[in-house]
Design an enzyme around this catalytic site. Sequence first.
Site, PDB file in Angstrom:
ATOM      1  N   ARG A 275       0.824  -1.215   0.000  1.00 27.51           N
ATOM      2  CA  ARG A 275       0.000   0.000   0.000  1.00 27.51           C
ATOM      3  C   ARG A 275       0.856   1.262   0.000  1.00 27.51           C
ATOM      4  NH1 ARG A 275      -5.100  -2.234   0.848  1.00 27.51           N
ATOM      5  NH2 ARG A 275      -6.546  -0.940   1.988  1.00 27.51           N
TER       6      ARG A 275
ATOM      7  N   ARG B 215     -24.522   1.911 -11.299  1.00 29.12           N
ATOM      8  CA  ARG B 215     -24.861   0.599 -10.759  1.00 29.12           C
ATOM      9  C   ARG B 215     -26.144   0.637  -9.929  1.00 29.12           C
ATOM     10  NH1 ARG B 215     -19.210  -2.018  -9.129  1.00 29.12           N
ATOM     11  NH2 ARG B 215     -19.345  -0.659  -7.328  1.00 29.12           N
TER      12      ARG B 215
ATOM     13  N   ARG C 247     -13.560   8.110  -2.683  1.00 28.81           N
ATOM     14  CA  ARG C 247     -12.840   6.835  -2.718  1.00 28.81           C
ATOM     15  C   ARG C 247     -11.795   6.828  -3.828  1.00 28.81           C
ATOM     16  NH1 ARG C 247     -17.235   2.396  -3.265  1.00 28.81           N
ATOM     17  NH2 ARG C 247     -15.506   1.024  -3.722  1.00 28.81           N
TER      18      ARG C 247
HETATM   19  P1  AMP Z   1      -9.108  -3.435   2.150  1.00 28.55           P
HETATM   20  O1  AMP Z   1     -10.073  -4.568   2.318  1.00 28.55           O
HETATM   21  O2  AMP Z   1      -7.948  -3.785   1.246  1.00 28.55           O
HETATM   22  O3  AMP Z   1      -9.765  -2.143   1.757  1.00 28.55           O
HETATM   23  O4  AMP Z   1      -8.460  -3.181   3.597  1.00 28.55           O
HETATM   24  C1  AMP Z   1      -9.236  -2.848   4.716  1.00 28.55           C
HETATM   25  C2  AMP Z   1      -8.373  -2.161   5.762  1.00 28.55           C
HETATM   26  O5  AMP Z   1      -7.328  -3.031   6.192  1.00 28.55           O
HETATM   27  C3  AMP Z   1      -7.651  -0.911   5.266  1.00 28.55           C
HETATM   28  O6  AMP Z   1      -8.468   0.230   5.368  1.00 28.55           O
HETATM   29  C4  AMP Z   1      -6.483  -0.842   6.228  1.00 28.55           C
HETATM   30  O7  AMP Z   1      -6.879  -0.346   7.502  1.00 28.55           O
HETATM   31  C5  AMP Z   1      -6.121  -2.300   6.405  1.00 28.55           C
HETATM   32  N1  AMP Z   1      -5.115  -2.742   5.418  1.00 28.55           N
HETATM   33  C6  AMP Z   1      -5.290  -3.604   4.390  1.00 28.55           C
HETATM   34  N2  AMP Z   1      -4.147  -3.765   3.696  1.00 28.55           N
HETATM   35  C7  AMP Z   1      -3.228  -2.987   4.304  1.00 28.55           C
HETATM   36  C8  AMP Z   1      -1.843  -2.701   4.060  1.00 28.55           C
HETATM   37  N3  AMP Z   1      -1.184  -3.254   3.024  1.00 28.55           N
HETATM   38  N4  AMP Z   1      -1.204  -1.853   4.913  1.00 28.55           N
HETATM   39  C9  AMP Z   1      -1.839  -1.288   5.946  1.00 28.55           C
HETATM   40  N5  AMP Z   1      -3.143  -1.496   6.230  1.00 28.55           N
HETATM   41  C10 AMP Z   1      -3.842  -2.336   5.413  1.00 28.55           C
END
Ligand code: AMP
Length: 239
Positions: free
Chosen positions: A97, A143, A187
């Site tokens: 990320r 959508r 977003r």
């Molecule tokens: P996502 O489902 O990918 O949107 O992830 C949900 C949440 O998990 C994000 O908003 C972050 O809080 C955390 N998260 C997921 N991937 C990462 C990452 N690579 N580094 C840090 N936090 C993460």
Amino acid sequence: MAEATSRGIGPVILLGSPGAGKGTQAKLIVERYRIPQISTGDLLRENVQRGTPLGLLAKDVMARGELVPDDLMYDMVAQRLRQVDCERGFILDGFPRNPAQAGWLDAFLEHEFFGNAQRDRCLPIVIRIDVDYNKLLRRITGRRSCPVCGRIYNVYSQPPHVADRCDVDGSTLVTREDDREEVIRERLAAYEQQTKPVAEYYARKGRLVSVDGDLPVNEVTEQIFRVIEGQHAGATGNN
Ligand code: AMP
């Protein structure tokens, strides 16, 4: 093509904004190459649910929509990548990320993952699905779904026969809360801000490949398979 599916293909990192079709394409890659899709968001949510020490630490951070500290991510990702199903390759979804995580991943692959003689030394293939911003906005804001049967429509590209009514059961169609235009703009901006430095990290290393996400789904898939199979052919050496 059978050969392409039996050998290792190494790590695949998919980048693409919400609505770019990342989920659909990831599923097709999983099916074709029989490699796991590793979503760090899912792994974290699992930890939260199980109430692990990591889950307890991550819970509030995630609820605020912030990033979980890198050190916590590294342990979790390393543990997952050490599992046997990752040997031939894997798709990373949601990781890296930021550039620090990208650097960590390179070091991990170099020092640990490729150290195992069973694994081909394939550097990550980073595929970014590019979609025109305005088309994306129409794709998402158009959508609609049926609250009863779950069928999905799009007022621009796949409208129901009667406006706002489900073809199957006649229910009034609804827009998902997070598909509303204001929310989507936010977003998309957040995605852009977060992912840009990661894309730049890989672009500097000559490992970023863009595919045209405005094409029909099957053509996007074809482009992606071509990238994966082409990159593999040239990626087993010392680069
Ligand atoms: P996502 O489902 O990918 O949107 O992830 C949900 C949440 O998990 C994000 O908003 C972050 O809080 C955390 N998260 C997921 N991937 C990462 C990452 N690579 N580094 C840090 N936090 C993460």
